[in-house]
Design an enzyme around this catalytic site. Structure first.
Site, short mmCIF file in Angstrom:
data_model
loop_
_atom_site.label_atom_id
_atom_site.label_comp_id
_atom_site.label_asym_id
_atom_site.label_seq_id
_atom_site.Cartn_x
_atom_site.Cartn_y
_atom_site.Cartn_z
N HIS A 9 0.81 -1.23 0.00
CA HIS A 9 0.00 0.00 0.00
C HIS A 9 0.84 1.27 0.00
O HIS A 9 0.39 2.31 -0.46
CB HIS A 9 -0.92 -0.01 1.23
CG HIS A 9 -0.17 -0.22 2.51
ND1 HIS A 9 0.26 -1.47 2.90
CD2 HIS A 9 0.27 0.65 3.45
CE1 HIS A 9 0.92 -1.35 4.05
NE2 HIS A 9 0.94 -0.08 4.39
N CYS A 65 8.02 -1.01 -1.70
CA CYS A 65 7.23 -0.81 -0.49
C CYS A 65 7.68 0.54 0.09
O CYS A 65 8.28 1.33 -0.63
CB CYS A 65 7.41 -1.97 0.50
SG CYS A 65 9.08 -2.22 1.12
N GLY A 66 7.43 0.81 1.36
CA GLY A 66 7.79 2.11 1.91
C GLY A 66 9.29 2.36 1.83
O GLY A 66 9.73 3.39 1.32
N GLY A 68 11.49 -0.24 0.71
CA GLY A 68 12.08 -1.21 -0.23
C GLY A 68 12.73 -2.38 0.51
O GLY A 68 13.06 -3.40 -0.09
N HIS A 98 27.36 -6.49 -12.23
CA HIS A 98 28.25 -7.30 -11.39
C HIS A 98 27.53 -8.43 -10.66
O HIS A 98 28.10 -9.49 -10.45
CB HIS A 98 28.96 -6.43 -10.35
CG HIS A 98 30.01 -5.53 -10.94
ND1 HIS A 98 31.00 -4.94 -10.18
CD2 HIS A 98 30.22 -5.12 -12.22
CE1 HIS A 98 31.78 -4.20 -10.97
NE2 HIS A 98 31.32 -4.28 -12.21
N ARG A 132 34.38 -12.59 -14.76
CA ARG A 132 34.76 -12.89 -13.38
C ARG A 132 33.57 -12.80 -12.42
O ARG A 132 33.58 -13.42 -11.36
CB ARG A 132 35.89 -11.97 -12.91
CG ARG A 132 35.48 -10.52 -12.70
CD ARG A 132 36.68 -9.66 -12.33
NE ARG A 132 36.29 -8.30 -11.91
CZ ARG A 132 35.98 -7.32 -12.76
NH1 ARG A 132 35.97 -7.54 -14.06
NH2 ARG A 132 35.66 -6.11 -12.30
C1 RB5 Z 1 4.43 -0.32 5.63
O1 RB5 Z 1 4.08 0.63 6.58
C2 RB5 Z 1 5.95 -0.49 5.60
O2 RB5 Z 1 6.38 -1.19 6.72
C3 RB5 Z 1 6.37 -1.22 4.35
O3 RB5 Z 1 5.92 -0.51 3.23
C4 RB5 Z 1 7.85 -1.40 4.13
O4 RB5 Z 1 8.53 -0.19 4.25
C5 RB5 Z 1 8.50 -2.50 4.83
O5 RB5 Z 1 9.69 -2.77 4.69
#
Ligand code: RB5
Length: 149
Positions: A9, A65-66, A68, A98, A132
Site C-alpha cells: 500500500h 514498499c515504503g 524497499g 556485477h 569474473r
Molecule cells: C508499511 O508501513 C511499511 O512497513 C512497508 O511498506 C515497508 O517499508 C517494509 O519494509
C-alpha cells in the site's frame, strides 16, 4: 522482456509511475498488486513477483514498499532470486552488471519519483557483464544450496 511488478500500500503511487515508464519503454509486465490503498502485508506481493521471475514467467522484477527493505528481504527468500535494493541509478547499474540481480527493490518513501524512474530504467537497460562476476554469482547460489564456501 517481461517484468514482474509488485508493491504494498505504501508504494501504489510509485508503482503507477513505474507502470507508465514501462509503457513508454514498450516493455511488457505483469502487475501482481496491490492496487488497493488498504494496508497489506508486503511479503505476500513480493513473493508473487519473485516466484514469477524464478519460474521464468518474467525475466526481471521490480518490487516496491515504503523503504524497499521488506519487499527485498521477502523476494530474496525465493530460490534463484537476487533482489537488489537500490536508491539511485549507479547501484542499479552495478546490481545488473556485477551481481546479475534479477529483481530491483525501491522504497517509495525514500526516493522521489524521478530518481526512482531513472533507477528502474537503468536497471532494465543494463546487462550482466558475466566474466569474473559469474564465479561470484555462482558462489551466492551455492550458499543458497546450503554449501559452506
Ligand atoms: C508499511 O508501513 C511499511 O512497513 C512497508 O511498506 C515497508 O517499508 C517494509 O519494509
Amino acid at each position: 522482456m517481461k517484468i514482474a511488478i509488485a508493491n504494498d500500500h505504501a508504494a501504489i503511487e510509485l508503482k503507477k509511475e513505474i507502470l507508465m515508464l514501462l509503457d513508454e519503454m514498450g516493455i511488457e509486465y505483469i502487475n501482481f498488486g496491490t492496487d488497493d490503498t488498504k494496508s497489506v502485508d508486503y511479503p505476500v506481493y513480493s513473493q508473487k513477483a519473485a516466484m514469477s521471475v524464478a519460474s521464468g514467467e518474467c525475466d526481471l522484477g521490480i518490487v516496491m514498499c515504503g523503504t524497499g527493505i521488506g519487499v527485498s528481504l521477502a523476494a530474496n527468500k525465493v530460490k534463484g532470486i537476487r533482489c537488489a535494493l537500490c536508491s539511485e541509478p549507479y547501484s542499479a547499474k552495478m546490481a545488473r552488471e556485477h551481481n546479475n540481480a534479477n529483481m530491483l527493490a525501491m522504497g517509495a518513501r525514500v526516493l522521489g519519483v524521478e530518481l526512482a524512474k531513472m533507477t528502474a530504467k537503468t536497471f532494465l537497460q543494463t546487462e550482466f557483464l558475466a566474466g569474473r562476476h559469474n564465479r561470484r554469482v555462482e558462489l551466492i547460489s551455492r550458499i543458497e544450496e546450503g554449501e559452506t564456501l
